[in-house]
Write an enzyme that holds these catalytic residues in place. Sequence first.
Site, PDB file in Angstrom:
ATOM      1  N   HIS A 111      24.278   4.799  -5.515  1.00  0.00           N
ATOM      2  CA  HIS A 111      24.125   4.944  -6.968  1.00  0.00           C
ATOM      3  C   HIS A 111      25.428   5.330  -7.667  1.00  0.00           C
ATOM      4  O   HIS A 111      25.881   4.661  -8.605  1.00  0.00           O
ATOM      5  CB  HIS A 111      23.067   6.003  -7.288  1.00  0.00           C
ATOM      6  CG  HIS A 111      21.694   5.690  -6.766  1.00  0.00           C
ATOM      7  ND1 HIS A 111      21.247   4.402  -6.585  1.00  0.00           N
ATOM      8  CD2 HIS A 111      20.668   6.495  -6.397  1.00  0.00           C
ATOM      9  CE1 HIS A 111      19.998   4.439  -6.126  1.00  0.00           C
ATOM     10  NE2 HIS A 111      19.645   5.693  -6.002  1.00  0.00           N
ATOM     11  N   LYS A 116      17.374  -0.191  -0.936  1.00  0.00           N
ATOM     12  CA  LYS A 116      18.230   0.698  -0.166  1.00  0.00           C
ATOM     13  C   LYS A 116      17.335   1.624   0.662  1.00  0.00           C
ATOM     14  O   LYS A 116      16.157   1.796   0.311  1.00  0.00           O
ATOM     15  CB  LYS A 116      19.156   1.477  -1.088  1.00  0.00           C
ATOM     16  CG  LYS A 116      18.488   2.669  -1.795  1.00  0.00           C
ATOM     17  CD  LYS A 116      19.527   3.534  -2.464  1.00  0.00           C
ATOM     18  CE  LYS A 116      18.910   4.779  -3.037  1.00  0.00           C
ATOM     19  NZ  LYS A 116      18.460   5.780  -2.071  1.00  0.00           N
ATOM     20  N   ASP A 127       4.055   4.032  -1.298  1.00  0.00           N
ATOM     21  CA  ASP A 127       4.359   4.774  -2.525  1.00  0.00           C
ATOM     22  C   ASP A 127       5.284   4.006  -3.458  1.00  0.00           C
ATOM     23  O   ASP A 127       5.082   4.009  -4.676  1.00  0.00           O
ATOM     24  CB  ASP A 127       4.997   6.121  -2.177  1.00  0.00           C
ATOM     25  CG  ASP A 127       3.948   7.204  -1.946  1.00  0.00           C
ATOM     26  OD1 ASP A 127       2.750   6.889  -2.080  1.00  0.00           O
ATOM     27  OD2 ASP A 127       4.322   8.350  -1.639  1.00  0.00           O
ATOM     28  N   SER A 150       0.812  -1.215   0.000  1.00  0.00           N
ATOM     29  CA  SER A 150       0.000   0.000   0.000  1.00  0.00           C
ATOM     30  C   SER A 150       0.846   1.265   0.000  1.00  0.00           C
ATOM     31  O   SER A 150       0.313   2.375  -0.011  1.00  0.00           O
ATOM     32  CB  SER A 150      -0.930   0.002   1.224  1.00  0.00           C
ATOM     33  OG  SER A 150      -0.182  -0.071   2.427  1.00  0.00           O
ATOM     34  N   GLY A 190      20.118  -0.904 -13.093  1.00  0.00           N
ATOM     35  CA  GLY A 190      19.187  -1.363 -14.118  1.00  0.00           C
ATOM     36  C   GLY A 190      19.005  -0.376 -15.255  1.00  0.00           C
ATOM     37  O   GLY A 190      18.292  -0.664 -16.218  1.00  0.00           O
ATOM     38  N   ARG A 217      31.219  11.801 -16.988  1.00  0.00           N
ATOM     39  CA  ARG A 217      32.012  12.672 -17.863  1.00  0.00           C
ATOM     40  C   ARG A 217      33.492  12.305 -17.708  1.00  0.00           C
ATOM     41  O   ARG A 217      34.103  12.583 -16.671  1.00  0.00           O
ATOM     42  CB  ARG A 217      31.765  14.144 -17.509  1.00  0.00           C
ATOM     43  CG  ARG A 217      32.446  15.155 -18.419  1.00  0.00           C
ATOM     44  CD  ARG A 217      32.018  16.566 -18.046  1.00  0.00           C
ATOM     45  NE  ARG A 217      30.597  16.763 -18.314  1.00  0.00           N
ATOM     46  CZ  ARG A 217      30.090  17.228 -19.460  1.00  0.00           C
ATOM     47  NH1 ARG A 217      30.910  17.557 -20.452  1.00  0.00           N
ATOM     48  NH2 ARG A 217      28.790  17.370 -19.618  1.00  0.00           N
TER      49      ARG A 217
END
Length: 534
Positions: free
Chosen positions: A293, A201, A61, A59, A234, A389
Site C-alpha cells: 500500500h 495481496k 470474509d 463464502s 482505488g 505529508r
Amino acid sequence: MTTAAGKKTRPDIETRRVGSILLRILLSRSYKNQRKGKFFGNENVPEIGCLSIIVLGASGDLAKKKTFPALFHLYCQGFLPPDEVHIFGYARTKISDDELRNRIHGYLVSERSPSSSEDVSKFLQLIKYVSGAYDAAEGFQLLDKEIAKHEFSKSSQEGSSRRLFYLALPPSVYPPVCRMIRKYCMNKSDLGGWTRIVVEKPFGKDLGSAEELSSQIGELFDEPQIYRIDHYLGKELVQNLLVLRFANRFFLPLWNRDNIDNVQIVFREDFGTEGRGGYFDEYGIIRDIIQNHLLQVLCLVAMEKPVSLKPEHIRDEKVKVLQSVLPIKDEEVVLGQYEGYRDDPTVPDLSNTPTFATVILHIHNERWEGVPFILKAGKALNSRKAEIRVQFKDVPGDIFKCKKQGRNEFVIRLQPSEAMYMKLMVKQPGLEMSTVQSELDLSYRQRYQHVTIPEAYERLILDTIRGDQQHFVRRDELKAAWEIFTPLLHRIDDGEMKPIPYQPGSRGPAEADELLAKAGYVQTHGYIWIPPTL
C-alpha cells in the site's frame, strides 16, 4: 446479384462468404490486440457479449464484506445491467444459492449507499452458487457448465462472452485454481470475448516466493489478463495524485529536492489484530501494509510525468522509481510490537513479528536525491488515519522569525475524512504584526456534499471489466518492490532485528520519533488540523 426468378447468383454468395471471413478476422484481431493490451485510440475494443463474474472463495470474509458489496453498488449505479450480467459464487462450502444470498444480504446496504429492498432482491437473484474443490476438475467443469448455460440464455455469440474471475482466496491456492480455470473455464474462441483473473495481496512473502507465484500464474495467463489488486490504488485521494501533480502549474517547480525536505506516508490504526493474530503474525506490518500500500503511494508521489495516461506509460514510470530506491539501512528502521499482542492464543509466545514499523527510503535520482521518504505504519496506536505529508524546507532569510511555528506542509488525508490542505503562515488578525500557522483546506465532505465517493473495490472491479490496468500492479513492478524489502524482512525473520515494545494507544516507540527528527522532519507543536463542519 439476383436473377429475375429471385435466385442468388454465384458472385452474391461469394461476396457474403468473403464478408463473413473478413468479419471473423477483424474480431479475432481485435481480441488478440486486447489480450496484448493494444487499443484503438483511447477506447478499448467494443464488447458485445454477456458478462459472467465469478467470485472464488465466495463464502469467505473478503467476498462477503468487500467483493459482493462492491458488485452491488456497481449494479445500483447501472454498471452491471441485469440483462447481460450474471454472478457466480464458488467455494468448498456446501450451501445452496439462497444460503449464500442470505449470508451476504446484511453486507449490501450501508449508510454510504442506502438502497431499496427491491434493489437488493433483484441483485441477489443474479447470484448462483457452485460448490467444489479448488484443485479438482469436477467442480470447475460444473462451474463452466453453469456459466455456459447463462451465456446461452443471453444469446451471446460463442466466444464473444466475457468471464471475470475474482480470486478472494489465500495466495497458496492461486496456482491450482488458475490451472483449473485455464483448463476448464476459459472463453474458448477468438470473437472479441475475454477471460481475466483478479488476484488479491499478499503476492508472496518475499522476492523468491513472489517470483515463483508470478511464474506459475504467468505460465497460464498473459500479463494483460492478470489484475493484481491493491485496493489503495482505488482510493479517491490516491487517484487524485496524478491530477494534483501534473495538472497544476504551481506544483511543477516545487516538487523536487530543492524545495521539499522530507515526505511521510503514514498508516495508523487505533485497534490491534482483533482475532486475526494468527494470520497477521505470518506476515507482519511491513508485508501487510508498507511493502504494498504505502510503496504504491510513494511511486505516485515520486514518479516523473508519464508520456500519456495509458496504463503502461504510468506503470513504466512507477517501476523507474522503485528501481531507483537504495538498499534500506538498519539504522533507518524502527520496529515495534504493542504490549498484549502475544496474549492472542493464535500468536506464538516468542513472536518477533512487528506490529509497527518506520522505514526511511532514499530515491537515487535527480529529482529526489537527499530527500528521505518516511514510510510509517502501526496497529494499536492513538489514532486512525492514512495520509501523505510533504514537508517543505525552511524559508531562507526568515524576517518574521516564525521558524519555530513550523514549516509549510502539503497534507493529503486518504482516510478518514478525505481532504487535502496546505499548512502555511499568515498574519494573526489584530493590530500586531504577528504570525500564526493556518491552512488552505479542501475537505471533500464539505466541498462535495452531494457526491458519493466510491469505495476502492468498486472502482477497481469496474476497471477490470473495462480492461484498464492503470491501477493494478504489473509483474516487474511487483518484483522491484520485493527487491527493496526482502533483505530487511529476512533479517527480521532470522531474529537479527527485534521489535521494541510500546503501549497500546500511544504514538508507538519513542525511537520512531527520534528517527524522524534525525531524518529532518520538524513536528509542529500547538497546531491541530480540524476537519471543517458542514
